[in-house]
Design a protein around this motif. Structure first.
Motif, PDB file in Angstrom:
ATOM      1  N   GLN A  21      45.384  40.215  29.706  1.00 47.68           N
ATOM      2  CA  GLN A  21      44.070  39.660  29.376  1.00 47.68           C
ATOM      3  C   GLN A  21      43.195  39.696  30.609  1.00 47.68           C
ATOM      4  O   GLN A  21      43.422  38.951  31.569  1.00 47.68           O
ATOM      5  CB  GLN A  21      44.241  38.238  28.844  1.00 47.68           C
ATOM      6  CG  GLN A  21      45.074  38.196  27.557  1.00 47.68           C
ATOM      7  CD  GLN A  21      45.513  36.809  27.147  1.00 47.68           C
ATOM      8  OE1 GLN A  21      45.602  35.898  27.978  1.00 47.68           O
ATOM      9  NE2 GLN A  21      45.795  36.614  25.867  1.00 47.68           N
ATOM     10  N   ALA A  22      42.208  40.586  30.562  1.00 43.80           N
ATOM     11  CA  ALA A  22      41.287  40.736  31.681  1.00 43.80           C
ATOM     12  C   ALA A  22      39.996  39.984  31.410  1.00 43.80           C
ATOM     13  O   ALA A  22      39.552  39.900  30.255  1.00 43.80           O
ATOM     14  CB  ALA A  22      40.984  42.212  31.926  1.00 43.80           C
ATOM     15  N   SER A  23      39.415  39.467  32.447  1.00 47.32           N
ATOM     16  CA  SER A  23      38.153  38.745  32.316  1.00 47.32           C
ATOM     17  C   SER A  23      37.338  38.920  33.583  1.00 47.32           C
ATOM     18  O   SER A  23      37.860  39.390  34.602  1.00 47.32           O
ATOM     19  CB  SER A  23      38.419  37.255  32.056  1.00 47.32           C
ATOM     20  OG  SER A  23      39.152  36.691  33.124  1.00 47.32           O
ATOM     21  N   GLY A  24      36.085  38.541  33.501  1.00 51.31           N
ATOM     22  CA  GLY A  24      35.220  38.587  34.676  1.00 51.31           C
ATOM     23  C   GLY A  24      34.193  39.691  34.668  1.00 51.31           C
ATOM     24  O   GLY A  24      33.332  39.744  35.548  1.00 51.31           O
ATOM     25  N   GLY A  25      34.281  40.587  33.701  1.00 49.77           N
ATOM     26  CA  GLY A  25      33.284  41.649  33.626  1.00 49.77           C
ATOM     27  C   GLY A  25      31.949  41.106  33.156  1.00 49.77           C
ATOM     28  O   GLY A  25      31.824  39.966  32.736  1.00 49.77           O
ATOM     29  N   GLY A  26      30.949  41.944  33.257  1.00 49.64           N
ATOM     30  CA  GLY A  26      29.620  41.537  32.827  1.00 49.64           C
ATOM     31  C   GLY A  26      28.565  42.407  33.452  1.00 49.64           C
ATOM     32  O   GLY A  26      28.861  43.476  33.993  1.00 49.64           O
ATOM     33  N   SER A  27      27.336  41.931  33.372  1.00 47.56           N
ATOM     34  CA  SER A  27      26.216  42.667  33.925  1.00 47.56           C
ATOM     35  C   SER A  27      25.825  42.084  35.273  1.00 47.56           C
ATOM     36  O   SER A  27      25.783  40.862  35.437  1.00 47.56           O
ATOM     37  CB  SER A  27      25.025  42.599  32.966  1.00 47.56           C
ATOM     38  OG  SER A  27      25.321  43.244  31.744  1.00 47.56           O
ATOM     39  N   VAL A  28      25.532  42.952  36.190  1.00 49.06           N
ATOM     40  CA  VAL A  28      25.165  42.513  37.524  1.00 49.06           C
ATOM     41  C   VAL A  28      24.156  43.498  38.094  1.00 49.06           C
ATOM     42  O   VAL A  28      24.157  44.678  37.740  1.00 49.06           O
ATOM     43  CB  VAL A  28      26.413  42.400  38.428  1.00 49.06           C
ATOM     44  CG1 VAL A  28      27.090  43.746  38.596  1.00 49.06           C
ATOM     45  CG2 VAL A  28      26.088  41.784  39.765  1.00 49.06           C
ATOM     46  N   GLN A  29      23.301  43.007  38.963  1.00 48.39           N
ATOM     47  CA  GLN A  29      22.327  43.878  39.608  1.00 48.39           C
ATOM     48  C   GLN A  29      22.957  44.620  40.779  1.00 48.39           C
ATOM     49  O   GLN A  29      23.960  44.146  41.348  1.00 48.39           O
ATOM     50  CB  GLN A  29      21.142  43.054  40.090  1.00 48.39           C
ATOM     51  CG  GLN A  29      20.309  42.461  38.961  1.00 48.39           C
ATOM     52  CD  GLN A  29      19.072  41.757  39.475  1.00 48.39           C
ATOM     53  OE1 GLN A  29      19.003  41.329  40.621  1.00 48.39           O
ATOM     54  NE2 GLN A  29      18.065  41.644  38.609  1.00 48.39           N
ATOM     55  N   PRO A  30      22.400  45.748  41.148  1.00 46.86           N
ATOM     56  CA  PRO A  30      22.915  46.448  42.332  1.00 46.86           C
ATOM     57  C   PRO A  30      22.937  45.523  43.542  1.00 46.86           C
ATOM     58  O   PRO A  30      21.997  44.753  43.768  1.00 46.86           O
ATOM     59  CB  PRO A  30      21.908  47.590  42.522  1.00 46.86           C
ATOM     60  CG  PRO A  30      21.370  47.843  41.160  1.00 46.86           C
ATOM     61  CD  PRO A  30      21.311  46.498  40.493  1.00 46.86           C
ATOM     62  N   GLY A  31      24.033  45.599  44.277  1.00 41.02           N
ATOM     63  CA  GLY A  31      24.209  44.720  45.419  1.00 41.02           C
ATOM     64  C   GLY A  31      24.918  43.436  45.091  1.00 41.02           C
ATOM     65  O   GLY A  31      25.286  42.680  45.998  1.00 41.02           O
ATOM     66  N   GLY A  32      25.137  43.172  43.810  1.00 42.08           N
ATOM     67  CA  GLY A  32      25.788  41.947  43.394  1.00 42.08           C
ATOM     68  C   GLY A  32      27.299  42.013  43.499  1.00 42.08           C
ATOM     69  O   GLY A  32      27.874  43.007  43.956  1.00 42.08           O
ATOM     70  N   SER A  33      27.915  40.926  43.053  1.00 38.69           N
ATOM     71  CA  SER A  33      29.372  40.804  43.165  1.00 38.69           C
ATOM     72  C   SER A  33      29.975  40.351  41.841  1.00 38.69           C
ATOM     73  O   SER A  33      29.307  39.717  41.021  1.00 38.69           O
ATOM     74  CB  SER A  33      29.734  39.773  44.247  1.00 38.69           C
ATOM     75  OG  SER A  33      29.226  40.140  45.498  1.00 38.69           O
ATOM     76  N   LEU A  34      31.243  40.691  41.671  1.00 34.77           N
ATOM     77  CA  LEU A  34      32.003  40.249  40.508  1.00 34.77           C
ATOM     78  C   LEU A  34      33.440  40.022  40.923  1.00 34.77           C
ATOM     79  O   LEU A  34      33.930  40.658  41.865  1.00 34.77           O
ATOM     80  CB  LEU A  34      31.983  41.300  39.394  1.00 34.77           C
ATOM     81  CG  LEU A  34      30.762  41.391  38.483  1.00 34.77           C
ATOM     82  CD1 LEU A  34      30.955  42.566  37.521  1.00 34.77           C
ATOM     83  CD2 LEU A  34      30.571  40.104  37.709  1.00 34.77           C
ATOM     84  N   ARG A  35      34.109  39.154  40.191  1.00 39.04           N
ATOM     85  CA  ARG A  35      35.534  38.959  40.391  1.00 39.04           C
ATOM     86  C   ARG A  35      36.233  39.126  39.049  1.00 39.04           C
ATOM     87  O   ARG A  35      35.969  38.378  38.112  1.00 39.04           O
ATOM     88  CB  ARG A  35      35.835  37.581  40.949  1.00 39.04           C
ATOM     89  CG  ARG A  35      37.298  37.393  41.337  1.00 39.04           C
ATOM     90  CD  ARG A  35      37.568  35.968  41.719  1.00 39.04           C
ATOM     91  NE  ARG A  35      38.852  35.791  42.359  1.00 39.04           N
ATOM     92  CZ  ARG A  35      39.635  34.742  42.176  1.00 39.04           C
ATOM     93  NH1 ARG A  35      39.266  33.772  41.366  1.00 39.04           N
ATOM     94  NH2 ARG A  35      40.788  34.642  42.817  1.00 39.04           N
ATOM     95  N   LEU A  36      37.089  40.107  38.983  1.00 35.61           N
ATOM     96  CA  LEU A  36      37.866  40.356  37.775  1.00 35.61           C
ATOM     97  C   LEU A  36      39.224  39.691  37.909  1.00 35.61           C
ATOM     98  O   LEU A  36      39.813  39.652  38.995  1.00 35.61           O
ATOM     99  CB  LEU A  36      38.044  41.853  37.548  1.00 35.61           C
ATOM    100  CG  LEU A  36      36.770  42.695  37.514  1.00 35.61           C
ATOM    101  CD1 LEU A  36      37.129  44.167  37.259  1.00 35.61           C
ATOM    102  CD2 LEU A  36      35.814  42.191  36.472  1.00 35.61           C
ATOM    103  N   SER A  37      39.723  39.194  36.781  1.00 31.96           N
ATOM    104  CA  SER A  37      41.040  38.566  36.743  1.00 31.96           C
ATOM    105  C   SER A  37      41.847  39.162  35.604  1.00 31.96           C
ATOM    106  O   SER A  37      41.278  39.587  34.588  1.00 31.96           O
ATOM    107  CB  SER A  37      40.925  37.057  36.540  1.00 31.96           C
ATOM    108  OG  SER A  37      40.163  36.451  37.547  1.00 31.96           O
ATOM    109  N   CYS A  38      43.143  39.172  35.756  1.00 31.25           N
ATOM    110  CA  CYS A  38      44.010  39.711  34.708  1.00 31.25           C
ATOM    111  C   CYS A  38      45.314  38.936  34.699  1.00 31.25           C
ATOM    112  O   CYS A  38      45.969  38.810  35.740  1.00 31.25           O
ATOM    113  CB  CYS A  38      44.274  41.191  34.963  1.00 31.25           C
ATOM    114  SG  CYS A  38      45.393  41.960  33.775  1.00 31.25           S
ATOM    115  N   VAL A  39      45.673  38.446  33.530  1.00 32.78           N
ATOM    116  CA  VAL A  39      46.902  37.674  33.407  1.00 32.78           C
ATOM    117  C   VAL A  39      47.643  38.110  32.161  1.00 32.78           C
ATOM    118  O   VAL A  39      47.023  38.352  31.118  1.00 32.78           O
ATOM    119  CB  VAL A  39      46.584  36.164  33.375  1.00 32.78           C
ATOM    120  CG1 VAL A  39      45.667  35.818  32.217  1.00 32.78           C
ATOM    121  CG2 VAL A  39      47.849  35.343  33.332  1.00 32.78           C
TER     122      VAL A  39
END
Length: 114
Positions: A4-22
């Protein structure tokens, strides 16, 4: 067992995201864990991986912008990405290798757009 992956989404250039998977259930023993990504019409490619001992590998296109980590107690793998670029737009898949058995997540979409 599902990943189960989570944390995706929309972000502007230069932004950050953290994906998780369990995993939804128990996987033992877990070896290497990783993240791949795929853009429509292209092959799935490795983004980063981490061994059970913590050794990491990164694709050249994310070096310096991504950090993969794992929590062995929770069997969870994370991917922290920063300085996101338009070309990072893709479906990101987590992967777990358990000594001859491979598990794949369904994917989480990351969209980088202005």
């Amino acid at each position: 067992v599902q990943l189960q992956a989570s944390g995706g989404g929309s972000v502007q250039p230069g932004g950050s995201l953290r994906l998780s998977c369990v995993p939804s259930g128990s996987i033992f023993p877990i070896g290497r864990m990783g993240w791949y990504r795929q853009v429509p019409g292209k092959q799935r490619e490795l983004v980063a991986s981490i061994t059970s001992g913590g050794t990491t590998t990164y694709a050249n296109f994310v070096k310096g912008r991504a950090t993969i980590s794992r929590d062995n107690a929770k069997n969870t793998v994370y991917l922290q990405m920063s300085s996101l670029q338009l070309d990072d737009t893709a479906v990101y898949y987590c992967w777990i290798g358990a000594f001859g058995v491979e598990y794949w997540g369904e994917g989480t979409l990351v969209t980088v757009s202005s």
